[in-house]
Design a protein around this motif. Structure first.
Motif, PDB file in Angstrom:
ATOM      1  N   GLN A 177      19.078 -84.452 -42.279  1.00  0.00           N
ATOM      2  CA  GLN A 177      19.747 -85.608 -42.417  1.00  0.00           C
ATOM      3  C   GLN A 177      19.027 -86.804 -41.105  1.00  0.00           C
ATOM      4  N   TYR A 197      21.120 -97.268 -47.238  1.00  0.00           N
ATOM      5  CA  TYR A 197      20.663 -96.006 -47.506  1.00  0.00           C
ATOM      6  C   TYR A 197      19.915 -95.309 -48.091  1.00  0.00           C
ATOM      7  N   THR A 255      18.343 -92.323 -49.837  1.00  0.00           N
ATOM      8  CA  THR A 255      17.559 -90.478 -49.374  1.00  0.00           C
ATOM      9  C   THR A 255      17.292 -90.316 -50.749  1.00  0.00           C
ATOM     10  N   HIS A 304      13.792 -90.737 -46.653  1.00  0.00           N
ATOM     11  CA  HIS A 304      14.914 -91.551 -46.250  1.00  0.00           C
ATOM     12  C   HIS A 304      14.082 -92.882 -45.739  1.00  0.00           C
TER      13      HIS A 304
END
Length: 515
Positions: free
Chosen positions: A4, A157, A159, A200
């Motif tokens: 991650q 954020y 992803t 990401h």
């Protein structure tokens, strides 16, 4: 998605929303964050039930049994012969990489659109939130829902995971990455595996400012139109007093509008310049690493990786020592092997005469690698790194050392660092006085809230035979617990009367110390 983005794991303290969670191998990583709520959206009834059983003792975890679609209702989930592969969109052409892939069965599932899912999630404005998108074929409508949300950039954020199940994935990839930028997110890094790529991204603060300025400009344009119409009406009515008043208002309005337009233009220009630079770094790094192969499964800032590779090309280091960074080891090993024919070798101190006309002698097998020394604090990390390097034929240029963290004393202080005295003593036997060396200190210590302030004092203490130039780089520095590190190291070098200079590195701190 085995790894991650570090920034998300470190900073998220609000909600994590994982669309298409599957078996959610990342759940343990999610639970290690400060997130208040972890929402796992999974359409398959059996997998959703498994997630509930796994997380029944975790009050922060919520499982929603639904598929993300463009409308609410029911849909058909198509399962394929590889475990965990399922999509609402049956593949018209099976990927060539999986010649044995075939459709196994279909399952009726409940579907929700993205707007409905967002209504079920708390996204407090004072918290940091993370969205993981793993929904083959539905990525576009997810981004559209984010852009229509009442709050700018509801997630800090994002992803985006693209796999071979994404319909026409190669054609869809550029459009989806463009939607990142349109939604106000800047790509930070990319991680890859054989069957998928994870992008990401982080919310771009200036994008929000730009949107607010643009909205203000739109309001001013409307007001401008209204005032102009009033001016026309006044002229037709022959009202000189009213005309002069409106002219003054228009002059004031145009002055304010010019300021807003200038601010907007500057913000937009900075945004586009940064995006172009990010794209250039990523393309350059991919070209350097791949040469017809997939980018290795590393997690590095493209800008930092390119800066280090360019530094290496300029300096032609005799040796590279890397503490606690497997991805950086992999990066340098691949780079060294690509130009192995021209790399410089280390010579054992006192053996220059044995080197012959060529000017270098090959080291013995029992000594350090002539190129990279990679230091990890756990044997399991050493084994994992060795296996990964061997699988890519990179092990030949890397010597891996297990050096546990121990409490070290420096400048009347104590801190954890690698127990590296013996290792550095061995390295001293190979360093030439006119050589150049690079030391990279990874994030392993900093991730667990320890400062890396002991690194430079201990290196200077034990490297008795200083090389001609010693470059020291701290990855992703400084962390919050390292706020005084820059000042401490500068003061230390001045006190030792060392000639030194700071290196300009993106997302890192760097020093060049003269021997």
């Amino acid at each position: 998605m085995d790894q991650q983005p570090i920034s998300a794991l470190k900073n998220v303290n609000g909600t994590i929303l994982h669309l298409g969670a599957g078996e959610c191998r990342e759940l343990e990583s999610y639970l290690e964050t400060a997130a208040e709520l972890i929402v796992l959206v999974e359409p398959d009834p059996q997998i959703a039930q498994t997630l509930r059983l796994r997380s029944h003792a975790e009050p922060r975890v919520k499982v929603i049994e639904a598929a993300v679609s463009d409308q609410e209702g029911e849909g058909e989930l198509h399962h394929y012969s590889v475990t965990g592969l399922a999509t609402l969109h049956p593949l018209k052409v099976l990927p060539e990489k999986w010649p044995g892939l075939r459709k196994v069965h279909s399952t009726g599932v409940q579907t929700n659109d993205m707007a409905q899912l967002l209504d079920q999630v708390v996204l407090a404005s004072d918290k940091q939130h993370w969205l993981v998108i793993e929904t083959p074929g539905e990525e576009q409508q997810v981004f559209q829902a984010i852009r229509r949300h009442e709050a700018y950039q509801p997630f800090d954020y994002i992803t985006l995971i693209l796999s071979n199940l994404t319909p026409e994935v190669e054609q869809a990839r550029p459009m989806l990455l463009e939607m990142f930028e349109e939604a106000g997110y800047r790509l930070e890094n990319i991680t890859t595996k054989t069957d998928q790529m994870a992008y990401h991204a982080k919310a771009d603060i200036q994008w929000k400012e730009y949107q607010e300025l643009k909205a203000e400009c739109d309001k001013l344009k409307i007001l401008n139109t209204e005032l102009t119409q009033q001016l026309v009406n006044s002229e037709e009515a022959g009202s000189q007093g009213r005309l002069a008043h409106l002219e003054r208002k228009l002059d004031l309005l145009f002055s304010e509008q010019r300021n807003y337009i200038q601010l907007t233009t500057n913000a937009l220009g900075q945004h586009l310049t940064r995006c172009a630079q990010q794209q250039r770094d990523e393309q350059a790094l991919a070209y350097y690493l791949e040469h017809g192969q997939h980018q290795p499964g590393i997690q590095l800032s493209p800008a930092l990786a390119m800066a280090l590779l360019e530094l290496r090309d300029a300096q032609r280091y005799d040796s590279v020592v890397i503490f606690g960074s497997g991805p950086m080891t992999e990066l340098f090993a691949r780079a060294i092997l690509q130009d192995q024919g021209s790399q410089r070798r280390l010579v054992r101190a006192g053996q220059e005469d044995e080197a012959g006309p060529s000017g270098y002698a090959a080291p013995f097998q029992s000594d350090l690698s002539p190129s990279i020394l990679s230091v990890e604090h756990q044997q399991t990390l050493c084994d994992q790194l060795e296996k990964k390097l061997a699988a890519q034929d990179l092990k030949i240029v890397v010597n891996i050392v297990n050096s546990p963290w121990t409490e070290c004393r420096y400048q009347d202080q104590s801190a954890l660092f690698y127990s590296s005295e013996q290792m550095i003593g061995q390295l001293n036997q190979w360093l030439r006085a006119e050589g150049r060396s690079l030391v990279i200190v990874g994030e392993a210590l900093a991730r667990v809230q320890h400062s890396r302030a002991a690194a430079l004092p201990l290196l200077l203490q034990h490297l008795e035979a200083m090389p001609k130039e010693l470059d020291v780089v701290l990855e992703h520095a400084p962390y919050s617990q390292e706020s005084t590190l820059l000042k401490q190291w500068n003061t230390l070098l001045d006190a030792r009367q060392q000639a030194w200079q700071l290196l300009e590195m993106p997302d890192a701190l760097g020093w060049r110390i003269k021997g």
